[in-house]
Write a protein that holds these residues in place. Sequence first.
Motif, PDB file in Angstrom:
ATOM      1  N   TRP A  31       0.913  -1.215   0.036  1.00 25.42           N
ATOM      2  CA  TRP A  31      -0.003   0.125   0.081  1.00 25.42           C
ATOM      3  C   TRP A  31       0.924   1.177  -0.184  1.00 25.42           C
ATOM      4  CZ3 TRP A  31      -5.418   0.504   2.006  1.00 25.42           C
ATOM      5  CH2 TRP A  31      -6.293  -0.854   1.858  1.00 25.42           C
ATOM      6  N   ASP A  32       0.398   2.202  -0.560  1.00 24.67           N
ATOM      7  CA  ASP A  32       0.995   3.680  -0.460  1.00 24.67           C
ATOM      8  C   ASP A  32       0.359   4.147   0.614  1.00 24.67           C
ATOM      9  OD1 ASP A  32       2.504   3.346  -2.715  1.00 24.67           O
ATOM     10  OD2 ASP A  32       0.597   4.315  -3.943  1.00 24.67           O
ATOM     11  N   VAL A  33       1.394   4.872   1.676  1.00 24.11           N
ATOM     12  CA  VAL A  33       0.968   5.123   2.964  1.00 24.11           C
ATOM     13  C   VAL A  33       1.363   6.771   3.218  1.00 24.11           C
ATOM     14  CG1 VAL A  33       1.026   4.798   5.371  1.00 24.11           C
ATOM     15  CG2 VAL A  33       1.263   2.881   3.922  1.00 24.11           C
ATOM     16  N   SER A  34       0.274   7.382   3.515  1.00 23.91           N
ATOM     17  CA  SER A  34       0.344   8.891   3.711  1.00 23.91           C
ATOM     18  C   SER A  34       0.015   9.124   5.333  1.00 23.91           C
ATOM     19  CB  SER A  34      -0.431   9.816   2.843  1.00 23.91           C
ATOM     20  OG  SER A  34       0.319   9.617   1.400  1.00 23.91           O
ATOM     21  N   TYR A  35       0.310  10.222   5.785  1.00 22.28           N
ATOM     22  CA  TYR A  35      -0.006  10.757   7.291  1.00 22.28           C
ATOM     23  C   TYR A  35      -0.195  12.065   7.438  1.00 22.28           C
ATOM     24  CZ  TYR A  35      -0.099   9.800  12.312  1.00 22.28           C
ATOM     25  OH  TYR A  35      -0.612   9.730  13.665  1.00 22.28           O
ATOM     26  N   ILE A  36      -1.428  12.550   7.746  1.00 19.83           N
ATOM     27  CA  ILE A  36      -1.541  13.805   8.190  1.00 19.83           C
ATOM     28  C   ILE A  36      -1.449  14.273   9.510  1.00 19.83           C
ATOM     29  CG2 ILE A  36      -3.099  15.806   7.929  1.00 19.83           C
ATOM     30  CD1 ILE A  36      -4.189  14.667   5.105  1.00 19.83           C
ATOM     31  N   GLY A  37      -0.712  15.086  10.191  1.00 25.14           N
ATOM     32  CA  GLY A  37      -0.740  15.343  11.512  1.00 25.14           C
ATOM     33  C   GLY A  37      -0.435  16.738  11.401  1.00 25.14           C
ATOM     34  N   SER A  38      -0.302  17.216  12.754  1.00 23.35           N
ATOM     35  CA  SER A  38      -0.058  18.587  12.968  1.00 23.35           C
ATOM     36  C   SER A  38       1.589  18.892  12.631  1.00 23.35           C
ATOM     37  CB  SER A  38      -0.121  19.048  14.501  1.00 23.35           C
ATOM     38  OG  SER A  38       0.861  18.243  15.244  1.00 23.35           O
ATOM     39  N   ILE A  39       1.880  20.444  12.438  1.00 18.35           N
ATOM     40  CA  ILE A  39       3.153  20.776  11.760  1.00 18.35           C
ATOM     41  C   ILE A  39       4.107  20.428  12.773  1.00 18.35           C
ATOM     42  CG2 ILE A  39       4.501  22.693  10.949  1.00 18.35           C
ATOM     43  CD1 ILE A  39       1.687  23.905  10.028  1.00 18.35           C
ATOM     44  N   LYS A  40       4.240  20.745  14.037  1.00 20.48           N
ATOM     45  CA  LYS A  40       5.074  20.703  14.950  1.00 20.48           C
ATOM     46  C   LYS A  40       4.825  19.581  16.183  1.00 20.48           C
ATOM     47  CE  LYS A  40       7.012  25.062  14.239  1.00 20.48           C
ATOM     48  NZ  LYS A  40       7.440  26.362  14.878  1.00 20.48           N
TER      49      LYS A  40
END
Length: 357
Positions: A31-40
């Motif tokens: 699978w192609d895996v991405s992650y969205i989180g906060s900047i810091k």
Amino acid sequence: MSKRILFTGGGSAGHVTVNVALIPRFVASGWDVSYIGSIKGIESELISNVDHVDYHGISTGKLRRYMSVENFKDPFRIVKGVFEAYSLIRKIKPDVVFSKGGFVSVPVVIGAKLNNVPIIIHESDITPGLANKIALPLATKVCVTFPETLDHIKSDKATYVGAIIRDELRTGNATRGRSLLKFVDSKPIILVMGGSLGSKKINGTIRNNLPQLLKQYQVVHICGKGQIDPSIHLDGYQQFEYIQDELSDVIASADVVVTRAGSNSIFEFLALHKPMLLIPLSRAASRGDQILNAQSFQKAGYAEVLLEEELTDESFIQSLELLLYNRQQIVDNMTKHDQSSTIDQVIQLIQKAAKRK
């Protein structure tokens, strides 16, 4: 064409560790895996150590339960985060989103819903956190760790799966752990963990009692960022802000654990058969979720509990002695608990949701 999965969750280590446990399984499956989180946030630091993940930081507010001037700014940050998450999701085109919760997950879940992407939510505690309460109406499925949680989520979306445990924790070696800590074999080891941000009250109690503790035990103290006391140099005592790569070996070397009652951590200690003295966050500092977690584990015979409001030097020593006295019975209770199939069950739910899209 490879399937794509997007993970989100952050604000504390507990909102990231489940994702860290799942990500390698999906990478290994192509699978192609991405992650969205906060900047810091802490999630940006933890995910940076995970291979084959594209990390994206967005603006986010904090869902506070107390008055603060920041509360007036946060709605604008959250709205900005929703637009950023929506645009990223349109670009990434994930087949499914997996959310572990925490305030950063709310814009991502909204952005996923606006893009018509299936959403799987994971709730670790007995009662849902505020972020997951907001996200629940938008979710395709909600995975819960405690069976009691089903009583708090009146929806057929909720399914009990149990706890997700990081595979690498099961590979710990006690001999390597003692060598790392420079500890001897002849004294038992107490592992102290106050959460990723640490606990000043627990840290202070441990340090107040070191002269007595070190007569019988060795203490490895994970005290949180910025909370090391550089003035303490004692044989049999090691302190760290945080341990990552060697954590499995350190846990393997421990005989008992003194810790908060965050769900992810206590289920990991349960899986590794480490008797616990739980000191949950007080209701004054939380919504009371850790108290419920601790009471559930005490009822099951996995832990002793000392409420933070009752924490003194004397009550700590008494509770620790009780834990050590009941240690074998607690280990026996833990060996009867089976959570080996949880991660496979969650992966199947994610795969099923992705196929629907």
